[in-house]
Scaffold this motif. Sequence first.
Motif, PDB file in Angstrom:
ATOM      1  N   ARG A 148     -90.237  41.010 -56.744  1.00 53.81           N
ATOM      2  CA  ARG A 148     -91.356  41.945 -56.881  1.00 53.81           C
ATOM      3  C   ARG A 148     -92.087  42.079 -55.546  1.00 53.81           C
ATOM      4  O   ARG A 148     -91.953  41.232 -54.672  1.00 53.81           O
ATOM      5  CB  ARG A 148     -92.328  41.432 -57.961  1.00 53.81           C
ATOM      6  CG  ARG A 148     -91.699  41.265 -59.341  1.00 53.81           C
ATOM      7  CD  ARG A 148     -92.546  40.349 -60.204  1.00 53.81           C
ATOM      8  NE  ARG A 148     -92.617  39.006 -59.609  1.00 53.81           N
ATOM      9  CZ  ARG A 148     -93.278  37.994 -60.153  1.00 53.81           C
ATOM     10  NH1 ARG A 148     -93.935  38.154 -61.287  1.00 53.81           N
ATOM     11  NH2 ARG A 148     -93.301  36.821 -59.544  1.00 53.81           N
ATOM     12  N   ASP A 181     -94.030  39.181 -54.323  1.00 57.33           N
ATOM     13  CA  ASP A 181     -93.296  38.044 -53.769  1.00 57.33           C
ATOM     14  C   ASP A 181     -93.195  38.109 -52.250  1.00 57.33           C
ATOM     15  O   ASP A 181     -92.897  37.100 -51.596  1.00 57.33           O
ATOM     16  CB  ASP A 181     -91.880  37.981 -54.367  1.00 57.33           C
ATOM     17  CG  ASP A 181     -91.894  37.660 -55.856  1.00 57.33           C
ATOM     18  OD1 ASP A 181     -92.750  36.860 -56.270  1.00 57.33           O
ATOM     19  OD2 ASP A 181     -91.065  38.229 -56.593  1.00 57.33           O
ATOM     20  N   HIS A 227     -83.991  25.484 -55.997  1.00 59.72           N
ATOM     21  CA  HIS A 227     -84.631  26.246 -57.074  1.00 59.72           C
ATOM     22  C   HIS A 227     -83.589  26.801 -58.043  1.00 59.72           C
ATOM     23  O   HIS A 227     -83.822  26.852 -59.256  1.00 59.72           O
ATOM     24  CB  HIS A 227     -85.457  27.395 -56.496  1.00 59.72           C
ATOM     25  CG  HIS A 227     -86.698  26.947 -55.792  1.00 59.72           C
ATOM     26  ND1 HIS A 227     -87.475  25.911 -56.242  1.00 59.72           N
ATOM     27  CD2 HIS A 227     -87.318  27.421 -54.660  1.00 59.72           C
ATOM     28  CE1 HIS A 227     -88.511  25.740 -55.428  1.00 59.72           C
ATOM     29  NE2 HIS A 227     -88.429  26.637 -54.466  1.00 59.72           N
ATOM     30  N   ALA A 236     -87.715  33.656 -56.649  1.00 57.10           N
ATOM     31  CA  ALA A 236     -88.128  34.984 -56.195  1.00 57.10           C
ATOM     32  C   ALA A 236     -89.165  34.888 -55.077  1.00 57.10           C
ATOM     33  O   ALA A 236     -89.113  35.648 -54.097  1.00 57.10           O
ATOM     34  CB  ALA A 236     -88.691  35.779 -57.372  1.00 57.10           C
ATOM     35  N   LYS A 237     -90.103  33.961 -55.213  1.00 60.54           N
ATOM     36  CA  LYS A 237     -91.145  33.796 -54.199  1.00 60.54           C
ATOM     37  C   LYS A 237     -90.534  33.331 -52.880  1.00 60.54           C
ATOM     38  O   LYS A 237     -90.946  33.779 -51.797  1.00 60.54           O
ATOM     39  CB  LYS A 237     -92.179  32.774 -54.687  1.00 60.54           C
ATOM     40  CG  LYS A 237     -93.512  32.874 -53.967  1.00 60.54           C
ATOM     41  CD  LYS A 237     -94.248  34.143 -54.371  1.00 60.54           C
ATOM     42  CE  LYS A 237     -95.611  34.226 -53.723  1.00 60.54           C
ATOM     43  NZ  LYS A 237     -96.295  35.497 -54.039  1.00 60.54           N
ATOM     44  N   PHE A 289     -82.875  36.294 -60.602  1.00 58.78           N
ATOM     45  CA  PHE A 289     -84.300  36.411 -60.287  1.00 58.78           C
ATOM     46  C   PHE A 289     -84.615  37.882 -60.062  1.00 58.78           C
ATOM     47  O   PHE A 289     -83.734  38.687 -59.771  1.00 58.78           O
ATOM     48  CB  PHE A 289     -84.674  35.583 -59.039  1.00 58.78           C
ATOM     49  CG  PHE A 289     -84.126  36.141 -57.755  1.00 58.78           C
ATOM     50  CD1 PHE A 289     -84.902  36.966 -56.950  1.00 58.78           C
ATOM     51  CD2 PHE A 289     -82.829  35.855 -57.355  1.00 58.78           C
ATOM     52  CE1 PHE A 289     -84.397  37.489 -55.778  1.00 58.78           C
ATOM     53  CE2 PHE A 289     -82.315  36.366 -56.173  1.00 58.78           C
ATOM     54  CZ  PHE A 289     -83.093  37.185 -55.385  1.00 58.78           C
ATOM     55  N   ASN A 318     -85.422  27.648 -61.683  1.00 54.36           N
ATOM     56  CA  ASN A 318     -86.808  28.088 -61.527  1.00 54.36           C
ATOM     57  C   ASN A 318     -86.817  29.504 -60.949  1.00 54.36           C
ATOM     58  O   ASN A 318     -86.832  29.707 -59.735  1.00 54.36           O
ATOM     59  CB  ASN A 318     -87.564  27.118 -60.608  1.00 54.36           C
ATOM     60  CG  ASN A 318     -89.058  27.349 -60.613  1.00 54.36           C
ATOM     61  OD1 ASN A 318     -89.526  28.458 -60.881  1.00 54.36           O
ATOM     62  ND2 ASN A 318     -89.816  26.309 -60.310  1.00 54.36           N
ATOM     63  N   ARG A 319     -86.807  30.524 -61.802  1.00 56.36           N
ATOM     64  CA  ARG A 319     -86.695  31.921 -61.386  1.00 56.36           C
ATOM     65  C   ARG A 319     -87.894  32.372 -60.552  1.00 56.36           C
ATOM     66  O   ARG A 319     -87.747  33.087 -59.565  1.00 56.36           O
ATOM     67  CB  ARG A 319     -86.559  32.834 -62.613  1.00 56.36           C
ATOM     68  CG  ARG A 319     -85.229  32.740 -63.326  1.00 56.36           C
ATOM     69  CD  ARG A 319     -85.290  33.491 -64.658  1.00 56.36           C
ATOM     70  NE  ARG A 319     -85.648  34.885 -64.457  1.00 56.36           N
ATOM     71  CZ  ARG A 319     -84.762  35.884 -64.364  1.00 56.36           C
ATOM     72  NH1 ARG A 319     -83.475  35.625 -64.426  1.00 56.36           N
ATOM     73  NH2 ARG A 319     -85.176  37.130 -64.218  1.00 56.36           N
ATOM     74  N   GLU A 320     -89.084  31.964 -60.951  1.00 54.37           N
ATOM     75  CA  GLU A 320     -90.291  32.415 -60.256  1.00 54.37           C
ATOM     76  C   GLU A 320     -90.344  31.867 -58.829  1.00 54.37           C
ATOM     77  O   GLU A 320     -90.619  32.607 -57.877  1.00 54.37           O
ATOM     78  CB  GLU A 320     -91.535  31.973 -61.029  1.00 54.37           C
ATOM     79  CG  GLU A 320     -92.834  32.478 -60.412  1.00 54.37           C
ATOM     80  CD  GLU A 320     -94.050  32.086 -61.237  1.00 54.37           C
ATOM     81  OE1 GLU A 320     -95.172  32.183 -60.684  1.00 54.37           O
ATOM     82  OE2 GLU A 320     -93.884  31.696 -62.404  1.00 54.37           O
TER      83      GLU A 320
END
Length: 463
Positions: free
Chosen positions: A229, A232, A88, A98-99, A226, A93-95
């Motif tokens: 949150r 996540d 990632h 983070a996930k 990233f 791909n930051r999202e």
Amino acid sequence: MTKFRDLFSPRDMSQGTPWRRIAEFAFPLLIGNFAQQLYNTVDAVVVGNSKWGYTALASVGNASPVLNLLLALFVGISTGAGILVAQHFGARNREALAKTVGNCITLTAIASATIMLVGPLITGPLLRAVGTLDSMYEGCRNYLNIFFYGIAGFFFYNIFAGILRGLGDSFSALLYLIITASLNIVLDLAFVEEMGVAGVALATVIAQFISALLCLRKILSLKSVFRLRRSDLRPDKAHIGRIVSLGVPSGLTQAIFSCAMIVVQRLINSFEDEMFVACNVMVMRVDGYAMLPNFSFGQAMSTFAGQNIGARRLDRLRDGTRQGLWLSVGTSLVLTPAVLLAGPMLMRLFTPEQALIDLSMQMMYILAAGYIAMSVTQVLQGVMRGAGDTVTPMWIGLCTAVLMRLPLAYALVAWARSGGASVLTQEKMVFVSLLFNWLLGMLISIVVFKLGRWKRKLPKDLA
């Protein structure tokens, strides 16, 4: 100042000269693995030189296969997490990044709670299963129980260190590990005289919690890469499935090795010789240092492969594999003779018993050629894992550690006994079987890598 700060930053391994990027990542990792090895080594050195003597040293070593068996699956998951993070990160791909990190934290919390409950319940039966001598049983059980109650520190450190490695940052985890390894030494010395082997387990647990907290602090500060949150942390079926699918084969490989070691430990215990059990502990501790470049370059190649595949740079993967092999083999060719030359001095750290030192060195000389073979194995399997193929290394491990090493170890010992060989010769057969295991693993890894089945895991536009 800028260059020093860069050491603690995520490193893009899809740019620059491959061997330089691999070396920049691997050598801090090598030092970090050295510090990690210190945890186990210091435990053994402190108890071996305490009033508890080499019976306590043998107790720590006898507990290791049981400990490794229960930790194996999670260590594999941390490997899978690092691979996914690297891919990632390479794809920017930051999202998804983070996930992945959030779900790793959730999985770690669940795994920690599970082992805290299950570990102490099965410690006794497992120790009996490996034929633990009565003189060592209580020390082994106390050591393991304390370790399992504090397992969260070990799990979280490994998962956070895996995430940092996936981001190309091998330096931060190194620094934190050096700090806590130093703390571990102080705590070992403070606890061992009163608590024995339980004291060194408590010292390790405390130190690992601190290293985990330091790694978490670093990860949360990487907001330019990233932003983690609360949402996540919520379990996501797709992300957890990917982490597990990548990690479980690596975990099963480690579990296979651990099961094999339990069976081998039973063979070692069957000699009913505390000195031979202690010898095995000392050899495996010093062996760990000879293996450091192999595992370090293997981890580096996983990150290198993962990032370059994420960045769609298959050309760099080919060049990097060749250059990584030269680096790994060259480093091992230098370090292995150094470890053997320093062997008697290193063994003396564990015990003042000259007979035990001499016995341990005889076993080390048997294994010497295997360290060079493992430098090839780890690089090639590291590339496979970084490409997303964690199943092939698992099968290689199954063939070498279980289908070959176990029958060979028992067969060689039985052959030596039936031929009237000395006890020393019989004991040497245990280590001869390990050498054959490493050599066979290298040959199989070369053949499988050249066949290229691992490339099926590449994205369709790269395969």
